[in-house]
Design an enzyme around this catalytic site. Structure first.
Site, PDB file in Angstrom:
ATOM      1  N   ALA A  55      42.494  12.670  39.512  1.00 16.95           N
ATOM      2  CA  ALA A  55      41.330  13.282  40.074  1.00 16.95           C
ATOM      3  C   ALA A  55      40.639  13.972  38.939  1.00 16.95           C
ATOM      4  O   ALA A  55      39.504  14.232  39.077  1.00 16.95           O
ATOM      5  CB  ALA A  55      41.609  14.569  41.192  1.00 16.95           C
TER       6      ALA A  55
ATOM      7  N   SER B   8      41.075  12.615  35.641  1.00 13.60           N
ATOM      8  CA  SER B   8      40.656  11.460  34.588  1.00 13.60           C
ATOM      9  C   SER B   8      41.329   9.990  35.233  1.00 13.60           C
ATOM     10  O   SER B   8      42.353  10.147  35.525  1.00 13.60           O
ATOM     11  CB  SER B   8      40.967  11.647  33.050  1.00 13.60           C
ATOM     12  OG  SER B   8      42.462  11.490  33.059  1.00 13.60           O
ATOM     13  N   GLY B   9      40.455   9.154  34.878  1.00 17.90           N
ATOM     14  CA  GLY B   9      40.973   7.595  34.888  1.00 17.90           C
ATOM     15  C   GLY B   9      41.559   7.053  33.677  1.00 17.90           C
ATOM     16  O   GLY B   9      41.236   7.461  32.547  1.00 17.90           O
TER      17      GLY B   9
ATOM     18  N   HIS C 109      49.499   4.782  45.831  1.00 16.65           N
ATOM     19  CA  HIS C 109      49.293   6.335  45.737  1.00 16.65           C
ATOM     20  C   HIS C 109      50.070   6.655  44.454  1.00 16.65           C
ATOM     21  O   HIS C 109      51.168   6.462  44.104  1.00 16.65           O
ATOM     22  CB  HIS C 109      50.167   6.888  47.083  1.00 16.65           C
ATOM     23  CG  HIS C 109      49.828   8.475  46.931  1.00 16.65           C
ATOM     24  ND1 HIS C 109      50.663   9.253  48.006  1.00 16.65           N
ATOM     25  CD2 HIS C 109      49.004   9.146  46.507  1.00 16.65           C
ATOM     26  CE1 HIS C 109      50.351  10.379  47.497  1.00 16.65           C
ATOM     27  NE2 HIS C 109      49.235  10.546  46.765  1.00 16.65           N
ATOM     28  N   ASP C 110      49.252   7.500  43.563  1.00 20.08           N
ATOM     29  CA  ASP C 110      49.512   7.975  42.354  1.00 20.08           C
ATOM     30  C   ASP C 110      50.861   8.717  42.323  1.00 20.08           C
ATOM     31  O   ASP C 110      51.901   8.580  41.460  1.00 20.08           O
ATOM     32  CB  ASP C 110      48.436   8.804  41.543  1.00 20.08           C
ATOM     33  CG  ASP C 110      47.950   9.710  42.302  1.00 20.08           C
ATOM     34  OD1 ASP C 110      48.415  10.205  43.458  1.00 20.08           O
ATOM     35  OD2 ASP C 110      47.027  10.386  41.707  1.00 20.08           O
TER      36      ASP C 110
ATOM     37  N   THR D  43      46.613  17.410  38.599  1.00 15.76           N
ATOM     38  CA  THR D  43      45.427  18.135  39.215  1.00 15.76           C
ATOM     39  C   THR D  43      46.281  18.862  40.494  1.00 15.76           C
ATOM     40  O   THR D  43      45.996  20.284  40.966  1.00 15.76           O
ATOM     41  CB  THR D  43      44.357  17.332  39.827  1.00 15.76           C
ATOM     42  OG1 THR D  43      43.701  16.552  38.794  1.00 15.76           O
ATOM     43  CG2 THR D  43      43.514  17.929  40.334  1.00 15.76           C
TER      44      THR D  43
ATOM     45  N   ASN E 119      52.276  19.492  49.239  1.00 16.97           N
ATOM     46  CA  ASN E 119      51.067  19.653  48.225  1.00 16.97           C
ATOM     47  C   ASN E 119      50.982  21.116  47.668  1.00 16.97           C
ATOM     48  O   ASN E 119      50.672  21.933  48.429  1.00 16.97           O
ATOM     49  CB  ASN E 119      49.832  19.292  48.772  1.00 16.97           C
ATOM     50  CG  ASN E 119      49.735  17.917  48.729  1.00 16.97           C
ATOM     51  OD1 ASN E 119      50.451  17.149  49.080  1.00 16.97           O
ATOM     52  ND2 ASN E 119      48.509  17.388  48.238  1.00 16.97           N
TER      53      ASN E 119
ATOM     54  N   GLY F  36      50.626  15.432  33.557  1.00 18.87           N
ATOM     55  CA  GLY F  36      49.980  15.851  32.732  1.00 18.87           C
ATOM     56  C   GLY F  36      50.671  17.551  32.560  1.00 18.87           C
ATOM     57  O   GLY F  36      50.482  18.081  31.386  1.00 18.87           O
TER      58      GLY F  36
HETATM   59  P1  ADP Z   1      45.517  13.789  37.342  1.00 14.96           P
HETATM   60  O1  ADP Z   1      46.366  12.634  37.295  1.00 14.96           O
HETATM   61  O2  ADP Z   1      45.519  14.417  38.528  1.00 14.96           O
HETATM   62  O3  ADP Z   1      44.020  13.573  36.733  1.00 14.96           O
HETATM   63  P2  ADP Z   1      47.179  14.658  34.723  1.00 14.96           P
HETATM   64  O4  ADP Z   1      48.484  14.283  35.267  1.00 14.96           O
HETATM   65  O5  ADP Z   1      46.123  13.997  34.039  1.00 14.96           O
HETATM   66  O6  ADP Z   1      46.188  14.974  36.170  1.00 14.96           O
HETATM   67  O7  ADP Z   1      47.172  16.260  34.321  1.00 14.96           O
HETATM   68  C1  ADP Z   1      45.849  16.998  34.304  1.00 14.96           C
HETATM   69  C2  ADP Z   1      46.496  18.342  33.611  1.00 14.96           C
HETATM   70  O8  ADP Z   1      47.592  18.394  32.599  1.00 14.96           O
HETATM   71  C3  ADP Z   1      45.250  19.253  33.118  1.00 14.96           C
HETATM   72  O9  ADP Z   1      44.723  20.005  34.096  1.00 14.96           O
HETATM   73  C4  ADP Z   1      46.225  20.337  32.026  1.00 14.96           C
HETATM   74  O10 ADP Z   1      46.255  21.584  32.946  1.00 14.96           O
HETATM   75  C5  ADP Z   1      47.410  19.357  31.842  1.00 14.96           C
HETATM   76  N1  ADP Z   1      47.352  19.205  30.308  1.00 14.96           N
HETATM   77  C6  ADP Z   1      46.821  18.345  29.855  1.00 14.96           C
HETATM   78  N2  ADP Z   1      46.782  18.223  28.475  1.00 14.96           N
HETATM   79  C7  ADP Z   1      47.702  19.230  28.206  1.00 14.96           C
HETATM   80  C8  ADP Z   1      47.857  19.986  27.098  1.00 14.96           C
HETATM   81  N3  ADP Z   1      47.712  19.438  25.708  1.00 14.96           N
HETATM   82  N4  ADP Z   1      48.449  21.464  27.063  1.00 14.96           N
HETATM   83  C9  ADP Z   1      48.858  21.889  28.422  1.00 14.96           C
HETATM   84  N5  ADP Z   1      48.395  21.188  29.624  1.00 14.96           N
HETATM   85  C10 ADP Z   1      47.855  20.110  29.454  1.00 14.96           C
HETATM   86  C1  LRH Z   2      47.437  13.575  43.532  1.00 11.91           C
HETATM   87  C2  LRH Z   2      47.148  13.174  45.084  1.00 11.91           C
HETATM   88  C3  LRH Z   2      48.044  13.872  46.288  1.00 11.91           C
HETATM   89  C4  LRH Z   2      47.233  13.974  47.234  1.00 11.91           C
HETATM   90  C5  LRH Z   2      45.903  14.222  46.543  1.00 11.91           C
HETATM   91  C6  LRH Z   2      44.545  14.022  47.203  1.00 11.91           C
HETATM   92  O1  LRH Z   2      46.702  12.829  42.749  1.00 11.91           O
HETATM   93  O2  LRH Z   2      47.394  11.731  45.236  1.00 11.91           O
HETATM   94  O3  LRH Z   2      49.384  13.133  46.342  1.00 11.91           O
HETATM   95  O4  LRH Z   2      47.552  14.776  48.241  1.00 11.91           O
HETATM   96  O5  LRH Z   2      45.648  13.717  45.478  1.00 11.91           O
END
Ligand code: ADP
Ligand code: LRH
Length: 522
Positions: free
Chosen positions: A13, A15-16, A268-269, A291, A328, A438
């Protein structure tokens, strides 16, 4: 074993990314080396409504909810899916440049959201973002037709206002839905653009609220009762099979000369992330921490009890017939949105600096229920946190550091609750908590999680979904073999994991966590 290379497309949500996973074996057993070749931002775009006087327009009988127009605001939150597709193509081009010939591509993304295709196969508008307000009040409307308990017993899905079933009901009366012949979840939509194949991969299909949790087939009768045309739902496919080959014209554009297979993965991620959990002890809980924070257990059958429904635990389909029994938790979204709010106000808000400052704030001064619905839509999170603190008779955080500390303490508290509930609901022991995603980079949060749960936390990998995606592709392609445990062992071999033990010096003890929980949930 020669070197094989797969491209994992993982759309989160925030970044890609396109990540190349090489499966190598230097004699010590196979392992996977990940290398990111493209990363691009992702997030909601607020699109104002334009009144053209039609039935779906704001002035027409479809009304604001029916138009997906974001309720009273008259705007809709959408995803820029074409920018994502461009990011995917750029990434696959970069991957091709890097490795020459790829052995496959797999796509995973966040759940529930979908594109609608018309009779020509054209996309009917940018997919609506799950944080859009169009589903406000819709679950209750649905439960008047299919009672909540019946829906849970059948689909096993926790109630989140954004579940696809609620989104499709919210869209009823719109011109787009009337014209729609197919609904494709985001990874399936991208897969269809790459290969022409139209399917619904099962792990992500399980987040729609229209998949039978026991048979893993579409609950077409439920769809029909809700006025949803079951023909919108494409044929189901398991993770780990050939979706198709990248179309010749697309492949030429990528500069990839050999045929390029696209494998279904846990699309699903969260399903892919759970595949990558480097567990050695079967009694593990996981937190897929990005996220969102998805907190739960891997089971071999769904828990469809009333207690599980009351605790709002979901039963999502995992790879190899497993079940992801999880909850969640609102996740790092609350922190991301706080940083966005501060940035917009011109305040310095650098994440590592904020985390360092938060580490100096006394623990558990203020906690909030991060899962409260007010934290779901985009907006001023620091103000919402302050309001929630005041409502529960606590001192609202004053500084940025105090706000960040409040978010992290509150997340750890929510993880503690979810891990304990998961174990109780499934009648399972939990001896270790694995954090992937992350959030692994957030050392303070990992330490707090160990402390709050009273369990060791093993942190890593950061790119869990991409690793799980590659592992399932590699098995589908015949490069790896074996069970999920075997895949996990391969994944773990290439990782640097950090272990956090509970009860470090200066951390709050169980009584303090209990007291904090009682402030919110007594
Ligand atoms: P998504 O896949 O949902 O986009 P990610 O798994 O990439 O999310 O995680 C993103 C989160 O990781 C960010 O919101 C941030 O809080 C955390 N994050 C990324 N880099 C760092 C860092 N260097 N230090 C601490 N937290 C980080
Ligand atoms: C995490 C996720 C989660 C869902 C939400 C919409 O990225 O896939 O598992 O519930 O996004």
């Amino acid at each position: 074993m020669g070197v094989s290379a797969f491209a994992a497309v993982d759309l989160g949500a925030s970044s890609g990314r396109v990540i190349v996973g090489r499966v190598v074996d230097d004699g010590d057993g196979a392992r996977v080396l990940l290398h990111e070749v493209n990363r691009f931002p992702n997030g909601p775009v607020r699109v104002p409504a334009v009144d053209v006087g039609g039935p779906g327009g704001p002035g027409g009988p479809g009304g604001s909810a029916g138009s997906g127009a974001g309720g009273a605001t008259g705007a809709t939150l959408r995803w820029d899916v074409l920018a994502l597709y461009r990011g995917v193509l750029d990434g696959l081009r970069a991957a091709t440049r890097e490795v020459g010939t790829l052995d496959g591509v797999g796509i995973d993304s966040w759940a529930v959201d979908h594109g609608l295709l018309d009779a020509d196969g054209a996309l009917l508008g940018n997919p609506v973002h799950y944080r859009d307000a169009r589903t406000d009040g819709v679950p209750d409307k649905v439960f008047a037709t299919v009672p909540a308990a019946e829906l849970y017993a059948r689909t096993g899905l926790q109630v989140q206002p954004f579940n696809t079933v609620f989104q499709l009901v919210a869209a009823q009366g719109t011109a787009a839905l009337a014209a729609a012949r197919r609904a494709l979840l985001i990874p399936d939509l991208l897969g269809a653009w790459l290969t022409g194949a139209q399917v619904a991969e099962v792990t992500n299909a399980s987040t729609t609220g229209l998949l039978d949790a026991t048979t893993r087939t579409w609950a077409t009768d439920v769809a029909e009762r809700l006025g949803i045309d079951p023909r919108l739902l494409p044929p189901l496919r398991d993770a780990g099979v050939l979706l198709g080959h990248v179309r010749d014209d697309v492949r030429a554009d990528l500069g990839h000369h050999a045929p390029l297979p696209v494998w279904t993965v846990g699309s699903h991620d969260t399903a892919s992330a759970v595949v990558a959990v480097p567990a050695t002890d079967p009694d593990f809980a996981y937190i897929s921490c990005g996220t969102w924070s998805l907190v739960g257990l891997e089971l071999d059958r769904p828990v469809l009890t009333e207690a599980s429904r009351a605790a709002n635990f979901t039963n999502e389909a995992g790879v190899d017939g497993t079940v992801r029994h999880l909850r969640n938790v609102m996740g790092l979204w609350v922190l991301q949105e706080s940083i966005r709010t501060w940035n917009e106000a011109g305040l310095p808000a650098d994440l590592p600096d904020l985390l360092a400052a938060a580490a100096q704030v006394p623990p558990l001064t203020t906690v909030v229920d991060v899962d409260a619905p007010e934290f779901l839509p985009p907006g001023d999170m620091p103000a919402r946190i302050a309001a929630a603190a005041a409502r529960t008779g606590q001192t609202p955080p004053q500084s940025q550091a105090e706000t960040v500390r409040c978010i992290l303490d509150s997340l750890a508290l929510a993880y503690r609750r979810a891990v304990r509930q998961a174990a109780a609901l499934a009648d399972r022991d939990v001896r270790v908590v694995h954090v992937v995603g992350g959030g692994v980079r957030n050392e303070l949060l990992c330490r707090l999680t160990a402390d709050a749960t009273g369990l060791p936390v093993v942190a890593g990998p950061v790119e869990g979904a991409a690793l799980g995606n590659v592992l399932v592709q590699a098995r589908a392609a015949g490069v790896l073999t074996g069970s999920l445990a075997d895949l996990r062992a391969v994944g773990a071999r290439g990782l640097d994991l950090v272990r956090h033990e509970p009860g470090g010096a200066g951390t709050p003890g169980t009584a303090q966590w209990d007291a904090a929980e009682a402030r919110l949930f007594s």
